[in-house]
Design a protein around this motif. Structure first.
Motif, short mmCIF file in Angstrom:
data_model
loop_
_atom_site.label_atom_id
_atom_site.label_comp_id
_atom_site.label_asym_id
_atom_site.label_seq_id
_atom_site.Cartn_x
_atom_site.Cartn_y
_atom_site.Cartn_z
N MET A 30 37.80 -40.98 11.89
CA MET A 30 38.72 -39.84 12.27
C MET A 30 39.79 -40.74 13.06
SD MET A 30 37.62 -36.83 15.13
CE MET A 30 36.67 -36.04 14.03
N ASN A 31 41.04 -40.38 12.99
CA ASN A 31 42.03 -40.94 13.84
C ASN A 31 42.47 -40.50 14.94
OD1 ASN A 31 43.82 -38.49 13.60
ND2 ASN A 31 44.23 -39.04 11.32
N GLU A 32 43.48 -41.02 15.74
CA GLU A 32 43.54 -40.53 16.96
C GLU A 32 44.15 -39.12 17.27
OE1 GLU A 32 42.94 -42.17 20.13
OE2 GLU A 32 41.49 -43.54 18.74
N HIS A 33 44.84 -38.80 16.33
CA HIS A 33 45.39 -37.73 16.40
C HIS A 33 44.50 -36.38 16.38
CE1 HIS A 33 47.71 -33.95 14.91
NE2 HIS A 33 48.48 -34.18 16.08
N THR A 34 43.60 -36.66 15.20
CA THR A 34 42.35 -35.70 15.00
C THR A 34 41.56 -35.69 16.39
OG1 THR A 34 42.51 -36.20 12.75
CG2 THR A 34 40.41 -35.18 13.56
N LYS A 35 41.27 -36.81 16.89
CA LYS A 35 40.46 -36.80 17.99
C LYS A 35 41.05 -36.06 19.40
CE LYS A 35 38.07 -41.18 17.14
NZ LYS A 35 38.10 -42.66 17.72
N MET A 36 42.55 -36.07 19.37
CA MET A 36 43.18 -35.66 20.41
C MET A 36 43.03 -34.01 20.31
SD MET A 36 47.22 -35.75 21.20
CE MET A 36 47.69 -34.69 19.78
N MET A 37 43.25 -33.79 18.89
CA MET A 37 43.35 -32.25 18.71
C MET A 37 41.93 -31.60 19.10
SD MET A 37 46.19 -31.04 17.38
CE MET A 37 45.81 -29.54 16.67
N HIS A 38 40.85 -32.35 18.66
CA HIS A 38 39.47 -31.84 18.90
C HIS A 38 39.43 -31.79 20.46
CE1 HIS A 38 35.00 -31.37 18.69
NE2 HIS A 38 35.17 -32.14 19.79
N VAL A 39 39.78 -32.61 21.36
CA VAL A 39 39.66 -32.58 22.64
C VAL A 39 40.42 -31.45 23.38
CG1 VAL A 39 40.08 -33.77 24.85
CG2 VAL A 39 39.11 -35.03 23.05
N MET A 40 41.69 -31.44 22.73
CA MET A 40 42.18 -30.02 23.07
C MET A 40 41.75 -28.75 23.00
SD MET A 40 46.44 -29.23 22.45
CE MET A 40 46.54 -29.75 20.75
N VAL A 41 41.27 -28.44 21.73
CA VAL A 41 40.74 -27.13 21.47
C VAL A 41 39.40 -27.06 22.27
CG1 VAL A 41 39.55 -26.13 19.84
CG2 VAL A 41 41.56 -27.26 19.04
N GLU A 42 38.61 -28.33 22.38
CA GLU A 42 37.63 -28.10 23.39
C GLU A 42 37.92 -27.94 24.63
OE1 GLU A 42 33.92 -31.17 24.83
OE2 GLU A 42 35.46 -31.87 23.41
N ARG A 43 38.80 -28.66 25.41
CA ARG A 43 39.09 -28.13 26.80
C ARG A 43 39.81 -26.87 26.87
NH1 ARG A 43 42.04 -33.95 28.24
NH2 ARG A 43 39.89 -35.13 28.21
N ASN A 44 40.63 -26.50 26.09
CA ASN A 44 40.98 -24.95 26.02
C ASN A 44 39.94 -23.88 26.08
OD1 ASN A 44 43.67 -26.17 26.04
ND2 ASN A 44 44.30 -25.33 23.93
N LEU A 45 38.95 -23.96 25.06
CA LEU A 45 37.99 -23.09 25.13
C LEU A 45 37.13 -23.10 26.27
CD1 LEU A 45 36.64 -23.58 21.36
CD2 LEU A 45 38.19 -21.69 22.38
N VAL A 46 36.67 -24.49 26.79
CA VAL A 46 36.14 -24.55 28.14
C VAL A 46 36.71 -23.79 29.14
CG1 VAL A 46 35.07 -25.99 29.71
CG2 VAL A 46 34.53 -26.32 27.37
N SER A 47 37.97 -24.07 29.23
CA SER A 47 38.86 -23.43 30.41
C SER A 47 38.97 -21.81 30.33
CB SER A 47 40.21 -24.03 30.33
OG SER A 47 40.14 -25.32 30.68
N TYR A 48 38.77 -21.48 29.11
CA TYR A 48 38.98 -19.93 28.94
C TYR A 48 37.49 -19.27 29.26
CZ TYR A 48 42.94 -21.12 26.08
OH TYR A 48 44.09 -21.63 25.30
N GLY A 49 36.56 -19.95 29.01
CA GLY A 49 35.24 -19.54 29.46
C GLY A 49 34.98 -19.65 30.80
N ASN A 50 35.53 -20.80 31.66
CA ASN A 50 35.40 -20.79 32.91
C ASN A 50 36.24 -19.62 33.58
OD1 ASN A 50 33.78 -22.76 32.77
ND2 ASN A 50 35.42 -24.46 33.16
N ALA A 51 37.42 -19.43 33.16
CA ALA A 51 38.39 -18.31 33.62
C ALA A 51 37.66 -17.16 33.72
CB ALA A 51 39.70 -18.29 33.23
N MET A 52 37.17 -16.77 32.27
CA MET A 52 36.29 -15.33 32.37
C MET A 52 35.33 -15.19 33.24
SD MET A 52 38.25 -13.80 30.03
CE MET A 52 37.34 -12.37 29.48
N TRP A 53 34.43 -16.32 33.33
CA TRP A 53 33.47 -16.29 34.34
C TRP A 53 33.82 -16.02 35.91
CZ3 TRP A 53 32.11 -19.21 38.61
CH2 TRP A 53 30.45 -18.93 39.08
#
Length: 61
Positions: free
Chosen positions: A1-24
């Motif tokens: 997995m290259n650096e760009h792919t890892k960055m995309m994964h982390v960005m999607v992961e963080r966004n989803l966690v942030s949305y869940g936290n905000a809804m809570w």
């Protein structure tokens, strides 16, 4: 997995966690003023996150 792919994964992961936290937080605060406006913003941001997720899927296939 290259650096760009890892960055995309982390960005999607963080966004989803942030949305869940905000809804809570909104539920915990009994859905205060501005809730509908926030949901509309969340919907727009989720659409962008889905675009990032689509890009990530293409990269890892």
């Amino acid at each position: 997995m290259n650096e760009h792919t890892k960055m995309m994964h982390v960005m999607v992961e963080r966004n989803l966690v942030s949305y869940g936290n905000a809804m809570w937080r909104f539920r915990s605060d009994n859905f205060p003023d501005g809730y509908v406006k926030y949901l509309k913003t969340l919907r727009r941001n989720l659409k962008k996150t889905i675009e990032y997720l689509d890009e990530l899927i293409k990269e890892v296939q």
